[in-house]
Design an enzyme around this catalytic site. Structure first.
Site, mmCIF file in Angstrom:
data_model
loop_
_atom_site.group_PDB
_atom_site.id
_atom_site.type_symbol
_atom_site.label_atom_id
_atom_site.label_comp_id
_atom_site.label_asym_id
_atom_site.label_seq_id
_atom_site.Cartn_x
_atom_site.Cartn_y
_atom_site.Cartn_z
ATOM 1 N N CYS A 59 -3.943 -0.084 0.754
ATOM 2 C CA CYS A 59 -4.253 -1.336 1.434
ATOM 3 C C CYS A 59 -3.593 -1.348 2.802
ATOM 4 C CB CYS A 59 -3.771 -2.530 0.608
ATOM 5 S SG CYS A 59 -4.010 -4.125 1.441
ATOM 6 N N ALA A 104 1.325 -1.737 5.215
ATOM 7 C CA ALA A 104 0.366 -1.125 4.290
ATOM 8 C C ALA A 104 1.078 -0.841 2.980
ATOM 9 C CB ALA A 104 -0.208 0.160 4.885
ATOM 10 N N LYS A 105 0.312 -0.463 1.971
ATOM 11 C CA LYS A 105 0.898 -0.037 0.696
ATOM 12 C C LYS A 105 -0.165 0.720 -0.072
ATOM 13 C CE LYS A 105 5.001 -0.585 -1.215
ATOM 14 N NZ LYS A 105 6.269 -0.612 -0.468
ATOM 15 N N GLY A 106 0.299 1.641 -0.910
ATOM 16 C CA GLY A 106 -0.622 2.397 -1.742
ATOM 17 C C GLY A 106 -0.041 2.617 -3.118
#
Length: 416
Positions: A59, A104-106
């Protein structure tokens, strides 16, 4: 009472701060939603020859202030909602500590404890291929998070570099030092938590020496925090991990606990100390409670029974919105996650800068820069808290982050 999820919590935290910041309605609406989220399916050939398909996400929440920045976690609870909330928190975190990044992040839905090293490597490389069109040293720079580490980042860097045809160390941070990582990155989040805890004690006129501290979570962040607070003279009375919690009212021998965990596959299980439940740890009568594990561990029920003088959020989103309201009513201050655990992204920024310059810094310089940046953010948060008479430290921190991010959007305008 039904607790809201992490994304709802994050949006509610934003709303609490909005009345203290002059933000254009259109910009505020943009700030409530991610710019994009990618969902990928990752087929991996397992060691037994079968193929298993894993779900994963990346994201990208906001890029008004610079490239997206955020970790990658491997955990069974990973979901699109979770990575969206975490990407939002990264946006406010980078803005609060004034880094030229967005958020962001994943994450991959998996239990890494059930996978071999070979399977984790294949999963990591497949994930990198799935998101490689989104990431890049000037667009989105991943980093370690829950259950990922420098080795994981090395695999991501290598996979990305193979597609580019040359080494691109600045595509990720948190790498091994041998391939462009920076000294101090692994312990950076815990070091930042320890610094902020000591600053918080000073603000509330508590001497860090002999202050009682309970830490929920004894992974990378919790264990480093425990060691550094112990070195500063604090009395770490309880720590916990997924196998349980240990407690000694006179203070644990932190070095002995660390040695034990290092020789016991990273687990506290079996350590010779008093045993308590995780719930008991969260409600101990201590000077500071430091949740350093996962989201939503301090619920409204826990908050009603919590006896710590202050909560320092080392984890992302450990306090639900309803619990935060209870703690506010009970006048128990909470140092928010976007401030307390910002040490990791600060040193990630320093690593990225060093990679871009192709010049590395001494560890002492990294430590100095980390402390200067995180204490400056702490002082700015306190200034907003006092000058604007904002009810909580979290809301004060959000006013700074929202104002900086909204200002960037206002200057950049809307295309087309």
């Amino acid at each position: 009472m039904t607790e809201s999820g992490p994304l709802d919590n994050m949006l509610a935290q934003m709303e609490d701060a909005r009345e203290y910041v002059d933000i254009d309605d259109g910009i505020y609406e943009r700030l409530q939603s991610p710019e994009r989220t990618l969902s990928v399916s990752l087929p991996v050939r397992m060691d037994d020859g079968t193929v298993e398909v894993f779900e994963a996400y990346r994201c990208q929440f906001d890029s008004a202030r610079g490239p997206y920045k955020g970790g990658i976690r491997y955990h069974p609870t990973v979901s699109q909602e979770e990575v969206s909330a975490l990407a939002g928190w990264m946006t406010w975190k980078t803005a609060l500590v004034d880094l030229p990044f967005g958020g962001a992040k994943g994450g991959i839905v998996c239990n890494p404890k059930e996978l071999s090293d070979t399977e984790i490597e294949q999963l990591t490389r497949r994930y990198t291929e799935g998101i490689r069109r989104m990431i890049g040293p000037d667009t989105d720079i991943p980093a370690p998070d829950m259950n990922t580490d420098p080795r994981t980042m090395a695999w991501i860097m290598d996979t990305y570099s193979v597609y580019q045809g040359y080494a691109v160390p600045e595509v990720v941070t948190g790498k091994p030092t041998e391939i462009g990582g920076t000294d101090g990155r692994v312990e950076a989040t815990g070091r930042g938590v320890a610094i902020i805890t000591e600053e918080t004690f000073e603000y509330f006129d508590t001497d860090v020496r002999n202050a009682d501290v309970a830490i929920q979570g004894f992974g990378n962040v919790g264990s480093v925090t425990a060691r550094l607070l112990d070195e500063r003279g604090a009395n770490v009375v309880a720590v916990s991990d997924v196998t349980g919690a240990i407690y000694d009212p006179d203070g644990l021998d932190v070095d002995d606990v660390l040695d034990y965990v290092a020789g016991n596959d990273g687990r506290l299980e079996g350590y010779d100390a008093g045993s308590i439940s995780n719930d008991d740890l969260l409600t101990l009568d201590v000077d500071a409670l430091i949740p350093a594990a996962i989201e939503d561990v301090i619920t409204a029920d826990v908050a009603e029974r919590l006896e710590a003088d202050v909560v320092v959020e080392a984890a992302n989103g450990p306090t639900t919105f309803d619990a935060a309201n209870v703690l506010e009513e009970r006048e128990i201050p909470v140092v928010p996650d976007i401030l307390a655990n910002a040490g990791g992204v600060i040193v990630s920024y320093l690593e990225w800068v060093q990679n871009s310059q192709q010049y590395s810094w001494e560890l002492e310089e990294v430590h100095r820069d980390l402390e200067a940046r995180i204490t400056s953010a702490f002082d700015e948060t306190l200034a907003a808290y006092e000058e604007k008479q904002i009810p909580t430290l979290r809301t004060a921190a959000y006013t700074i982050a929202l104002e900086r991010t909204a200002s960037a959007h206002e200057y950049r305008g809307l295309f087309p």
